[in-house]
Enzyme design. Structure first.
Site, PDB file in Angstrom:
ATOM      1  N   SER A  91      10.366  77.149  12.274  1.00 43.55           N
ATOM      2  CA  SER A  91      10.236  76.515  10.956  1.00 43.55           C
ATOM      3  C   SER A  91       9.880  77.539   9.888  1.00 43.55           C
ATOM      4  O   SER A  91      10.386  77.475   8.753  1.00 43.55           O
ATOM      5  CB  SER A  91       9.177  75.408  11.006  1.00 43.55           C
ATOM      6  OG  SER A  91       9.580  74.369  11.876  1.00 43.55           O
ATOM      7  N   LYS A 145      29.221  55.819  63.564  1.00 44.21           N
ATOM      8  CA  LYS A 145      30.518  55.987  62.894  1.00 44.21           C
ATOM      9  C   LYS A 145      31.342  57.114  63.513  1.00 44.21           C
ATOM     10  O   LYS A 145      32.519  56.945  63.822  1.00 44.21           O
ATOM     11  CB  LYS A 145      30.284  56.230  61.397  1.00 44.21           C
ATOM     12  CG  LYS A 145      29.621  55.061  60.677  1.00 44.21           C
ATOM     13  CD  LYS A 145      29.342  55.359  59.227  1.00 44.21           C
ATOM     14  CE  LYS A 145      28.252  56.404  59.055  1.00 44.21           C
ATOM     15  NZ  LYS A 145      26.946  55.968  59.595  1.00 44.21           N
ATOM     16  N   VAL A 192      22.702  55.114  58.615  1.00 43.44           N
ATOM     17  CA  VAL A 192      22.640  56.284  59.477  1.00 43.44           C
ATOM     18  C   VAL A 192      22.465  55.875  60.939  1.00 43.44           C
ATOM     19  O   VAL A 192      21.786  54.906  61.249  1.00 43.44           O
ATOM     20  CB  VAL A 192      21.486  57.220  59.034  1.00 43.44           C
ATOM     21  CG1 VAL A 192      20.127  56.556  59.212  1.00 43.44           C
ATOM     22  CG2 VAL A 192      21.528  58.529  59.786  1.00 43.44           C
ATOM     23  N   THR A 199      32.399  58.806  56.821  1.00 48.77           N
ATOM     24  CA  THR A 199      31.511  59.053  55.687  1.00 48.77           C
ATOM     25  C   THR A 199      30.048  59.015  56.112  1.00 48.77           C
ATOM     26  O   THR A 199      29.693  58.327  57.067  1.00 48.77           O
ATOM     27  CB  THR A 199      31.746  58.012  54.575  1.00 48.77           C
ATOM     28  OG1 THR A 199      31.415  56.713  55.064  1.00 48.77           O
ATOM     29  CG2 THR A 199      33.191  58.034  54.125  1.00 48.77           C
ATOM     30  N   MET A 245      26.801  47.048  71.167  1.00 47.65           N
ATOM     31  CA  MET A 245      26.551  45.752  71.796  1.00 47.65           C
ATOM     32  C   MET A 245      26.048  45.922  73.236  1.00 47.65           C
ATOM     33  O   MET A 245      25.352  45.051  73.766  1.00 47.65           O
ATOM     34  CB  MET A 245      27.824  44.900  71.779  1.00 47.65           C
ATOM     35  CG  MET A 245      28.196  44.343  70.409  1.00 47.65           C
ATOM     36  SD  MET A 245      26.971  43.206  69.737  1.00 47.65           S
ATOM     37  CE  MET A 245      27.057  41.857  70.936  1.00 47.65           C
ATOM     38  N   SER A 298      14.987  71.838  20.624  1.00 44.94           N
ATOM     39  CA  SER A 298      16.300  71.569  21.255  1.00 44.94           C
ATOM     40  C   SER A 298      16.411  72.304  22.587  1.00 44.94           C
ATOM     41  O   SER A 298      17.153  73.275  22.702  1.00 44.94           O
ATOM     42  CB  SER A 298      17.453  71.932  20.324  1.00 44.94           C
ATOM     43  OG  SER A 298      17.317  73.226  19.790  1.00 44.94           O
ATOM     44  N   GLY A 351       5.897  76.806  18.367  1.00 34.91           N
ATOM     45  CA  GLY A 351       5.069  77.945  17.999  1.00 34.91           C
ATOM     46  C   GLY A 351       5.804  79.265  17.964  1.00 34.91           C
ATOM     47  O   GLY A 351       5.194  80.316  17.727  1.00 34.91           O
ATOM     48  N   SER A 352       7.116  79.234  18.178  1.00 31.50           N
ATOM     49  CA  SER A 352       7.874  80.488  18.190  1.00 31.50           C
ATOM     50  C   SER A 352       8.102  81.037  16.793  1.00 31.50           C
ATOM     51  O   SER A 352       8.357  82.232  16.615  1.00 31.50           O
ATOM     52  CB  SER A 352       9.226  80.280  18.884  1.00 31.50           C
ATOM     53  OG  SER A 352      10.004  79.325  18.171  1.00 31.50           O
ATOM     54  N   GLY A 353       8.019  80.168  15.774  1.00 32.45           N
ATOM     55  CA  GLY A 353       8.240  80.608  14.402  1.00 32.45           C
ATOM     56  C   GLY A 353       9.525  80.090  13.788  1.00 32.45           C
ATOM     57  O   GLY A 353       9.961  80.572  12.735  1.00 32.45           O
TER      58      GLY A 353
END
Length: 636
Positions: free
Chosen positions: A481, A43, A39, A117, A173, A548, A477-479
């Site tokens: 399983s 440029k 930076v 860039t 320079m 998930s 804990g949402s249920g």
């Protein structure tokens, strides 16, 4: 002479001037180059000076530039040349380059397209974009600062992308008294680093972009320098075309050109080699062969086409060819594989997650790809190989990639077009990485699908049911399983063949080596998804109960399955309700800081946007939810 006649004559003169200008520049060679470095190395000022000294600025632009220069308070100069390319308001306000700015200019000897860039590390991804098509890189160094980390990073990328010509421009320079000793010191430091990363040659030039020293005219303050000016070097540097005629013919098909029933051609840009009517060609990956009937362009048919030309090719035979195919020399086709070693330049704020599916786009080909854990990450300061489990913004690493179907490719060292690719996030459509293919992994050539006589349809027919993956997702804990267990009990009582994969149970065996970081969660779901797919091949109804948390991984498993065979069940339980249950005491530990990366507390959960079934546990009992899910599964 009437006023109208005068206007016609003026228009004619303008048109004549435009035609003369185009004719003058039509046959000149084109050099594409970038300016890069740390930076504030100057440029934008350098490019502005090149445009100014090349007489490529119109009078109205010059007037506006002078006005803008006064507005930003240019010190000691009438014109701030950087304003010619720093077009964004944010760039002018901060005095930095953010985006890639492209400018065209020409001299009597050559045409140029220059990409300015960004120097900031935050915008390194934009620098990669500008460098991807460059023939030459001008790497600037502030004479007061010397070689910095971003100088090294940009140099490494320049070498990695195979830019054949490098100019080391030691700028400002004038601010070090035009000291030859300081210049020689910087060149020596840079040479030592350049050799360590594989840059064998570069041209060093001492300049002052602001004062114009050694830009177009030679500097009177540096009579000790005997090399070319920057402009002289840009005009004379030989162009190295890596897609030269001696390379085998390749043309990725961009689209099938069928304006009517009497014409069927295949359009694209020749990436390497040469093709003529009558040449034998092969369409890859299908492997079908034919001969070239004609090479069609808007201006008429051609006797030949070479690298860089956009053409439409017709075949002597009716063979299958579509977008994403590659037309190649019949006796020297490109490789086809689905696993590769690659170098990745990571360009996204979110870190790379091994195992997560991304869209890989190579030319006109688009496939789904997953990345392994990096073999190593590169320290751009030392070129040292570092151990790493992921890649973060601006990191460069070597990784293996596998794709969901074979990809036509060349090594990037041989062909930029056929060996360079990008990765795209499937959910946001953001470009997350640029990549370079090294070679195909041997395993991709040695592993093949084994044909079997008893397939998934036979297994399903034997069981009298349609294979499904019923994917329960929701907070801990949402249920999930509880409901999944009730669904399996009901299916079992009806004589259905099912199997329940539960998140906790799987982590006792198959996934016991995985933790709970984002990367491990992605791998956890990838493995479970593959197991679930194999179980459906056996004709089973597979129930999975996993948090998930990420949409990408649930989408990945959905894509493994046939249409209608993936049923997403979102157990929609508010965080406070799930936390109030806390039967395992996990939320309590997470709140106390004893359990890291816990979903809903310090790790995100991305709720499904279009699940097949949504269960609101505030409004429905687990028994009622299970009944609803079973009814859905047995509906057809």
């Amino acid at each position: 002479m009437t006023e109208q006649t005068h206007e016609y004559k003026v228009d004619a003169l303008i048109a004549e001037d435009i035609d003369a200008y185009l004719a003058k520049h039509q046959h000149k060679t084109m050099l594409r180059f970038i300016t890069c470095g740390s930076v504030d190395d100057g440029k934008s000022t350098l490019i502005g000076r090149l445009l100014y000294d090349s007489k490529m600025i119109f009078e109205d632009q010059l007037a506006t530039l002078s006005k803008d220069s006064k507005a930003v308070g240019t010190q000691g100069q009438e014109i701030d040349f950087a304003l010619l390319v720093d077009g964004l308001a944010a760039e002018r306000e901060q005095g930095i380059t953010i985006d890639v700015a492209y400018r065209f200019f020409a001299t009597d000897k050559r045409k140029f397209i220059v990409a300015d860039t960004p120097g900031h590390e935050q915008y390194t991804r934009n620098m990669v974009t500008g460098a991807s098509t460059a023939d030459l890189a001008v790497i600037l160094i502030d004479a007061r600062q010397g070689v910095l980390t971003q100088t090294r990073r940009h140099s490494y990328i320049v070498n990695l992308l195979g830019i054949p010509n490098v100019v080391l421009a030691v700028n400002k320079m004038d601010l070090v008294g035009y000291s030859q000793e300081r210049y020689d010191e910087i060149v020596a430091d840079y040479r030592a680093f350049a050799e360590s990363i594989g840059i064998k040659e570069f041209t060093a030039i001492p300049i002052s972009g602001l004062r114009g020293d050694n830009i177009v005219e030679r500097s009177t303050g540096m009579d000790w320098y005997y090399g070319p000016t920057l402009m002289a070097h840009l005009e004379e540097v030989p162009l190295t075309d890596r897609s030269a005629r001696e390379r085998p013919f390749r043309m990725p098909v961009q689209w099938v050109n069928r304006p009517n029933l009497d014409f069927r051609g295949f359009s694209g840009t020749v990436s390497s080699g040469m093709v003529r009517p009558g040449d034998a060609v092969r369409v890859v990956p299908s492997g079908k062969t034919s001969t070239v009937k004609s090479i069609v362009t808007y201006d008429g048919d051609l006797d030949s086409a070479i690298a860089g030309q956009a053409v439409t090719i017709t075949f002597a035979d009716e063979i299958d060819c579509s977008r994403g195919s590659v037309i190649a020399a019949a006796d020297m086709p490109p490789e086809v594989a689905d696993q590769f070693e690659t170098t990745l330049i990571w360009m996204d704020e979110a870190e790379m997650l091994p195992g997560r599916p991304y869209i890989l786009q190579l030319g006109t080909q688009s496939v789904t790809a997953t990345i392994t854990e990096p073999k190593f990450e590169v320290n751009v300061n030392t070129a040292e190989h570092l151990a790493s489990r992921t890649l973060k913004l601006n990191a460069i690493g070597v990784c293996n990639i596998s794709t969901d179907r074979p990809l036509v490719f060349e090594s990037y060292d041989d062909d930029r077009t056929m060996g360079g690719f990008i990765l795209i996030d499937r959910m946001t459509n953001a470009t997350v990485a640029a990549g370079l293919i090294h070679f195909a992994l041997r395993r991709s050539q040695n592993i093949h699908w084994q044909a079997v006589d008893i397939d998934r349809d036979a297994h399903a027919a034997q069981k009298g049911q349609k294979p499904r993956v019923v994917w329960f997702t929701g907070l801990s804990g949402s249920g999930k399983s509880t409901i999944a267990n009730l669904v399996e009990k009901k299916l079992h009582s009806m004589g259905r063949h099912s199997f329940l994969l539960d998140g906790d149970n799987v982590r006792h065996g198959l996934n016991r080596d995985l933790g709970f970081t984002d990367a491990d969660r992605v791998e956890n779901i990838r493995r479970v998804g593959e197991v679930a797919r194999l179980m459906t091949d056996a004709g089973l109804i597979v129930l999975t109960a996993f948090i998930s948390p990420f949409q990408s991984e649930r989408r990945m498993v959905r894509d493994l399955m046939a249409e209608g065979e993936f049923v997403e069940v979102f157990v929609d339980t508010p965080l406070d309700v799930a936390e109030s249950r806390d039967v395992k005491g996990l939320y309590k530990k997470a709140r106390a800081g004893q359990l890291k990366n816990f979903t809903g507390i310090d790790s995100p959960y991305e709720a499904p946007e279009s699940a097949e079934i949504v269960v609101n546990t505030n409004e429905m009992s687990a028994e009622a939810a299970a009944e609803m899910i079973v009814d859905y599964l047995l509906r057809d």
